[in-house]
Write a protein that holds these residues in place. Structure first.
Motif, PDB file in Angstrom:
ATOM      1  N   TRP A 192      33.636  42.131  19.861  1.00  0.00           N
ATOM      2  CA  TRP A 192      33.239  41.790  18.507  1.00  0.00           C
ATOM      3  C   TRP A 192      33.440  42.924  17.509  1.00  0.00           C
ATOM      4  CZ3 TRP A 192      32.149  37.306  16.053  1.00  0.00           C
ATOM      5  CH2 TRP A 192      32.161  36.164  16.870  1.00  0.00           C
ATOM      6  N   LYS A 208      36.955  42.425  16.539  1.00  0.00           N
ATOM      7  CA  LYS A 208      37.075  41.320  15.574  1.00  0.00           C
ATOM      8  C   LYS A 208      36.658  41.782  14.178  1.00  0.00           C
ATOM      9  CE  LYS A 208      36.371  37.317  18.606  1.00  0.00           C
ATOM     10  NZ  LYS A 208      35.568  36.120  18.889  1.00  0.00           N
ATOM     11  N   ASN A 224      24.665  34.196  19.786  1.00  0.00           N
ATOM     12  CA  ASN A 224      25.619  33.085  19.840  1.00  0.00           C
ATOM     13  C   ASN A 224      26.082  32.716  18.421  1.00  0.00           C
ATOM     14  OD1 ASN A 224      27.184  30.996  20.829  1.00  0.00           O
ATOM     15  ND2 ASN A 224      25.476  29.539  20.861  1.00  0.00           N
ATOM     16  N   ARG A 239      27.348  39.940  13.833  1.00  0.00           N
ATOM     17  CA  ARG A 239      27.360  39.811  15.293  1.00  0.00           C
ATOM     18  C   ARG A 239      27.867  41.108  15.916  1.00  0.00           C
ATOM     19  NH1 ARG A 239      29.288  35.263  19.718  1.00  0.00           N
ATOM     20  NH2 ARG A 239      28.889  36.665  21.492  1.00  0.00           N
ATOM     21  N   ASP A 266      29.302  32.226  16.075  1.00  0.00           N
ATOM     22  CA  ASP A 266      30.751  32.012  16.172  1.00  0.00           C
ATOM     23  C   ASP A 266      31.400  31.697  14.834  1.00  0.00           C
ATOM     24  OD1 ASP A 266      31.542  32.512  18.806  1.00  0.00           O
ATOM     25  OD2 ASP A 266      30.691  30.628  19.496  1.00  0.00           O
ATOM     26  N   GLU A 267      30.757  32.063  13.753  1.00  0.00           N
ATOM     27  CA  GLU A 267      31.300  31.736  12.433  1.00  0.00           C
ATOM     28  C   GLU A 267      32.467  32.662  12.074  1.00  0.00           C
ATOM     29  OE1 GLU A 267      28.239  31.360   9.455  1.00  0.00           O
ATOM     30  OE2 GLU A 267      26.770  30.743  10.970  1.00  0.00           O
ATOM     31  N   ASP A 268      33.343  32.155  11.227  1.00  0.00           N
ATOM     32  CA  ASP A 268      34.520  32.935  10.819  1.00  0.00           C
ATOM     33  C   ASP A 268      34.274  33.774   9.572  1.00  0.00           C
ATOM     34  OD1 ASP A 268      36.049  32.016  12.896  1.00  0.00           O
ATOM     35  OD2 ASP A 268      36.738  30.233  11.794  1.00  0.00           O
TER      36      ASP A 268
END
Length: 304
Positions: A192, A195, A128, A140, A130-132
């Motif tokens: 991910w 991303k 979990n 992740r 969710d950092e940018d």
């Protein structure tokens, strides 16, 4: 060493002098050799051995079997047989024996302890993130891919950008023994990795082929992966220590629990032998009993 036939005792004493004066082994090792060899010699005498020339591989196997029956651990039995091999090597050297009868006899392999896998809730807690920050996105993506595809640490570190296909949802990895395999990945792992690929250019050096890179711009090291995973485990308050092997083990366990397809899990893990998968992936007995009760036709006949 009273009570032993002189023919056996004489060679033992010569060996003890040899390891003391010529090999100059430590006192601890000398005492250990004496203790192990005394025990085995006494056992051989009980079996009827009076000359070292009588001892063959069959006799040595009997000693190993007795050790197992007496409850010796595999490591202790291995140490005992090692002392016997050294002694027989010496007897070959001084021409008392023509060959070492203990050479081909080994102790049973020590069972490898299985790492405790994470349950699904713990995996969700760990992942979990969710950092940018590009490093957090990288971590992740790496953990999602390792858990999503069951990769070894060396395999994920070795993956290059060209090895991965987001459109097909698969990647090519080089496993143990330089064996290549293609493994599927989907869902959050795919999301991910996509991303990460968008921000990878902020870290990767020009011409760097590696999928996952460090903040130095070069391929991430295995040590760095281990360190980052342990840190994320602490940051996400996961109770057990997080390691790359634990993620692979969790993948295997969860896949086997859901599918029950041992062969498919073997292929996904890249195991050459099914026996490796059977050791590596474990199901608790309650789960097996539940599957049996629900599936076996003779188990469902009670309720009519």
């Amino acid at each position: 060493m009273s009570g032993l036939p002189a023919s056996l005792e004489k060679s033992l004493n010569r060996f003890y002098e040899y390891i003391r004066s010529e090999r100059e082994l430590s006192l601890h090792t000398q005492h250990n050799y004496k203790r192990q060899l005394t025990t085995m010699t006494e056992q051989l005498v009980v079996l009827g051995v009076t000359e070292w020339q009588q001892v063959d591989a069959g006799w040595v196997r009997q000693l190993a079997s007795k050790g197992m029956r007496d409850g010796l651990k595999a490591s202790s039995l291995s140490m005992r047989l090692s002392a016997l091999r050294s002694f027989f090597d010496y007897l070959v050297q001084i021409k008392v024996l023509a060959a070492n009868p203990a050479k081909g006899v080994s102790a049973p392999r020590k069972a490898r302890p299985l790492p405790k896998n994470l349950d699904v809730d713990e995996m969700d807690q760990l992942l979990n993130v969710d950092e940018d920050d590009p490093l957090a996105i990288r971590d992740r993506a790496l953990m999602e891919l390792m858990y999503g595809a069951g990769l070894r640490l060396a395999e994920i570190v070795g993956v290059n950008v060209r090895d991965i296909s987001l459109s097909k949802g698969d990647l090519r990895v080089i496993g143990k023994g330089d064996k290549e395999r293609v493994v599927p990945f989907a869902g959050l792992a795919r999301e991910w990795v996509a991303k990460w690929l968008k921000v990878r250019g902020q870290l990767a050096g020009e011409g760097e082929p590696a999928l996952f890179v460090s903040k130095l711009g070069t391929r991430i090291s295995t040590r760095n992966v281990q360190k980052r995973m342990a840190e994320w485990g602490q940051k996400q308050s996961v109770s057990s220590h997080i390691s790359p092997h634990k993620l692979r083990h969790s993948f295997a366990t969860h896949m086997l629990e859901s599918s029950g397809d041992l062969r498919a899990v073997q292929e996904l893990l890249g195991h050459a032998n099914l026996s490796t998968t059977q050791i590596y992936t474990h199901l608790d007995f309650q789960h097996l009993a539940k599957v049996y009760d629900e599936s076996h036709p003779r188990a469902k006949r009670g309720n009519k």
